[in-house]
Scaffold this motif. Structure first.
Motif: not given
Length: 855
Positions: A374-387, A389-396, A430-434
């Protein structure tokens, strides 16, 4: 009945421990954020550990104080839950791998301890005590630390961890024989023994924890406590508990000592690389509190370490024993139905302490048995409050046991998204969510640095955070997975990963950053006269399309032009440098400059520092964007300086601020021809401990001095191996002499010496405002050619005269100094600048005319 006995399938468990440790050593310590992928033998050992309900807390003062051999033995051979409470984060030490000192060094050493525990199997804890530097006695230590607060933290850790046994690294009965922090750690540990079970003691803690009584407390002596190995061998140890820790783990061909050495070698900033040894080894423990075990050499004798200690826990223990007996190394997933049943039974227990600990452990085991990734990966290494972010989830799921991903819950917004997808064997999902980050989410940074600290204590207002070793990260994903009709939540911290062309898959955590950070590039700005300087200020964007105005804030006696500068940064991560013209006042003055960015009427005044070393997790620290501006009466002479780096310091930057032309000289560049263009050579701190090539460069350097130039050698440590026994052209012997009281009175032994008079008149005022210490590792024996310049001492001690030694050699001067310029200059201590200028400016009188010599 509780006792240490050879566990079931003893040999197989030992093999498992070895492979597990090898996995940690060869993989986890290099890529700290990568998920664990244990094999069948490692899983077996984790199941075995489920059935041991005993714990030990080891207590000392600093990172690198801990006995890693003991921790490794207790965690991996005994199977006890083993913690290390380091009262400080090591902020007051030196740094062999970079220029970071104080709080930033504490951040590095915190991570080194966390990595060490990954290897030896322990857990890490801290108090709020700030390592303010060397202390000669516990009275001074406990006064600066605020004894009551640190004692409260020790009590809090014990109540939280609930150890059956405490082991102190240091002796509480011998103040003054070792570092004051060391003795204090033992004294506070001993004092806490009778307090932790008293509800009237620190009652505010009882909102979150319960009183707890430790069963036994030991002191872990070693040869250095006795003064030598010979004395230790001769000491009467008949009443000590004896543990045979020289265990050999056949599965990986490593001894317990070798594992411990790998753990200790994580302390790279302190140069504690350690070589593992093999063979029989005995550790001794002296009982200082609690009941004596009938079997003296069995720590847990008489302590129930089975599930019987938990109300209604016996059936859980029986089931886990059955799982162990039936474990299939070829098919670990065969254990999943019983593991899920055991998980359900654990959830029904009333004992929240062991319930929470064992729930986490058994969930990890279930995931490992099934190959559940199980893994949750952000599309970028940094994000700001209120923004967003796109997450790519993997479950196998990689086994035949049927599973269903019912939903995922994101944190901190606590939003649950239904999935209801079947996780078939080896079918990757694979799952994508905001994820919408809240406006008030806290920036990523060491939590103990968020609030204003004192010299002796960090401030942590949230009681529940005290003792947590690492940065607290809020952005997580919970995968809710149904197995055998039981829904189990698996929590994963959001990471960022990328592929490196050389290293392959690389991981970092997601960091929450300000929209804008600023940084005054020079942390100390020296103004020797009323001439203005152009001061560079860097602005960095934490998100796309940032517009605002940059200001440099100084008191009214200083003139800043322009008042503000408009900036536009199009892309996240973009940096731009702007310049302000700063004119100082006529009279000497020390002030703080602050750089501030105004964006959409919001004020941003944080300076982002990134600490990135291969052996620890990448760290982000946010500090006030400030710089010290000093209008100083400073005269200099001399011009070009060659600086030979040692363990790492920021002195070259300070020299540049003083107006010198500074060149960092590599050891291979130390040649007569290269040195000819310089007037002074300065060696960095601990250069003769760390730069082996200097052993073959001494004649060149001494000839440089003979020719009429100056050589300044900053401190080297006593007791550590020097690369050469001839660090000076005359006999010079280092010692452990130091002056830790930064405000200790200074006496001038040679008041007429040029180093105190030219070009700056040095007075006692120049030693005011020093930080942490005056100096360290002074020589105590030296040739008559050396002139001692100053003398000072800590309270109750004899005078220390070796802080600054000056000797003519040929036509030049050789100077050895233990004064802590490496601390004082970056802190902007004006007197340190003035004194160093005089040292650099030393010149011998011109030779008399020949006719005078004949007379």
């Amino acid at each position: 009945m509780g006792h240490i006995s050879k566990p079931f399938h003893y040999t197989m468990r030992k093999i498992q421990v070895q492979i597990l440790l090898l996995f940690f050593i060869s993989f986890q310590t290099l890529f700290a954020q990568q998920p664990q992928k244990p094999n069948a033998v490692e899983i077996y050992n984790q199941i075995k550990k489920l059935n041991f309900l005993g714990s030990v807390l080891y207590v000392a003062a600093h990172p690198d104080d801990e006995n890693t051999r003991m921790i490794s033995y207790l965690a991996n051979e005994v199977n006890a839950r083993t913690g290390y409470l380091s009262l400080t984060r090591g902020d007051g030490g030196q740094n062999l791998i970079g220029p970071q000192l104080r709080e930033l060094l504490g951040v590095i050493r915190t991570q080194e301890l966390i990595e060490a525990r990954k290897i030896d199997g322990g857990e890490q804890f801290f108090s709020r005590a700030n390592d303010f530097g060397f202390s000669k006695n516990p009275n001074e230590t406990l006064e600066i630390w605020d004894k009551d607060k640190v004692l409260a933290d020790v009590v809090w850790t014990i109540r939280n961890f609930q150890p059956d046994i405490i082991i102190n690294r240091f002796d509480h009965r011998s103040p003054g024989t070792t570092h004051g922090h060391h003795t204090s750690s033992a004294m506070l540990s001993v004092e806490s023994f009778k307090l932790t079970n008293d509800p009237k003691v620190y009652p505010e803690q009882l909102k979150f924890v319960s009183p707890w009584q430790v069963k036994r407390q030991f002191f872990n002596p070693s040869w250095w406590f006795y003064g030598s190995q010979e004395k230790f061998d001769a000491a009467n140890k008949s009443k000590f508990t004896k543990l045979e820790t020289g265990v050999y783990y056949t599965g990986i061909g490593k001894s317990n000592q070798e594992i411990a050495a790998l753990s200790r070698s994580r302390h790279q900033s302190q140069g504690f690389g350690s070589t593992g040894v093999r063979g029989l080894e005995t550790e001794y423990l002296e009982l200082i509190n609690g009941d004596t075990p009938k079997d003296r050499d069995n720590l847990f004798d008489g302590i129930d370490t089975s599930w019987n200690r938990v109300k209604n826990g016996k059936p859980v223990g029986d089931l886990i024993t059955s799982i162990i007996d039936k474990y299939n190394f070829s098919n670990p997933s065969a254990s999943i139905p019983d593991l899920v049943k055991a998980y359900t039974m654990i959830q029904a227990l009333d004992d929240t302490h062991w319930k929470n600990l064992k729930s986490t452990a058994i969930k990890n085991i279930i995931a490992s048995c099934s190959g559940l990734y199980l893994e949750a990966v952000a599309s970028e290494q940094e994000a700001t409050p209120g923004s967003s972010i796109r997450l790519s989830l993997e479950a196998i799921n990689r086994c035949a046991v049927e599973m269903q991903l019912t939903s995922v819950t994101t944190l901190p917004d606590n939003k649950t998204t239904a999935q209801n997808s079947v996780l078939r064997d080896n079918n990757d999902q694979k799952i994508s969510l905001q994820l919408q980050l809240p406006d008030n989410i806290e920036y990523t940074q060491p939590y103990w640095l968020k609030e204003k600290a004192t010299v002796g204590m960090y401030t942590v207002s949230n009681q529940q955070n005290i003792g947590i070793p690492d940065i607290i990260r809020e952005v997580k994903v919970i995968f809710n997975i149904k197995i055998n009709n039981v829904e189990i939540p698996f929590e994963r911290t959001v990471v960022y990963k990328y592929n490196d062309g050389v290293k392959g898959e690389m991981y970092n955590f997601l960091d929450i950053v300000p929209e804008v950070t600023t940084s005054i590039l020079e942390k100390v700005l020296i103004f020797r006269d009323t001439k203005s300087k152009m001061v560079p200020v860097k602005v960095r964007a934490g998100k796309d399309d940032v517009k605002g105005n940059l200001q440099l804030d100084l008191p009214k006696s200083w003139n800043v032009s322009p008042k503000q500068i408009a900036f536009t940064l199009d892309k996240k991560g973009t940096e731009q440098i702007f310049y302000f013209e700063v004119t100082p006042p006529v009279n000497p003055e020390e002030v703080v400059a602050k750089s501030i960015a105004i964006v959409d009427n919001k004020r941003f005044d944080r300076d982002q520092t990134i600490i990135d070393f291969n052996h620890i997790t990448k760290q982000m620290v946010l500090k006030p964007a400030e710089s010290k501006c000093i209008r100083i009466d400073l005269k200099t002479s001399g011009d070009a300086i060659a600086y030979i780096m040692g363990a790492g310091d920021e002195v070259p930057e300070s020299l540049t601020q003083m107006g010198y032309k500074v060149s960092i000289l590599k050891p291979e560049e130390i040649t007569p021809e290269k040195l000819d263009s310089f007037s002074t050579v300065i060696t960095g701190i601990r250069a003769y401990n760390t730069v082996n090539a200097l052993a073959n460069k001494q004649n060149i350097l001494f000839n440089f001095v003979k020719s009429g130039k100056n050589m300044i050698v900053q401190y080297n440590t006593y007791g550590s191996k020097l690369v050469t026994d001839k660090i000076a052209p005359y006999p010079l012997k280092l010692s452990n002499d130091r002056v830790t009281e930064e405000n200790a009175k200074v006496t001038f032994l040679s008041p007429n010496h040029p180093v105190l008079n030219t070009p700056n008149k040095i007075t006692s005022k120049d030693f005011e405002g020093w930080t942490q210490e005056q100096g360290l590792y002074y020589p105590d024996e030296y040739d008559p050619a050396f002139t001692p310049i100053i003398s000072s001492h800590d309270k109750g001690e004899s005078a220390k005269n070796g802080a600054l030694l000056v000797a003519p050699y040929g036509k030049g001067y050789y100077i050895y100094t233990g004064l802590s310029f490496f601390r004082e200059l970056p802190e902007g201590v004006a007197g340190a600048y003035r004194l160093l200028s005089n040292i650099i400016s030393l010149k011998q009188p011109l030779e008399a005319p020949k006719q005078d010599l004949k007379q």
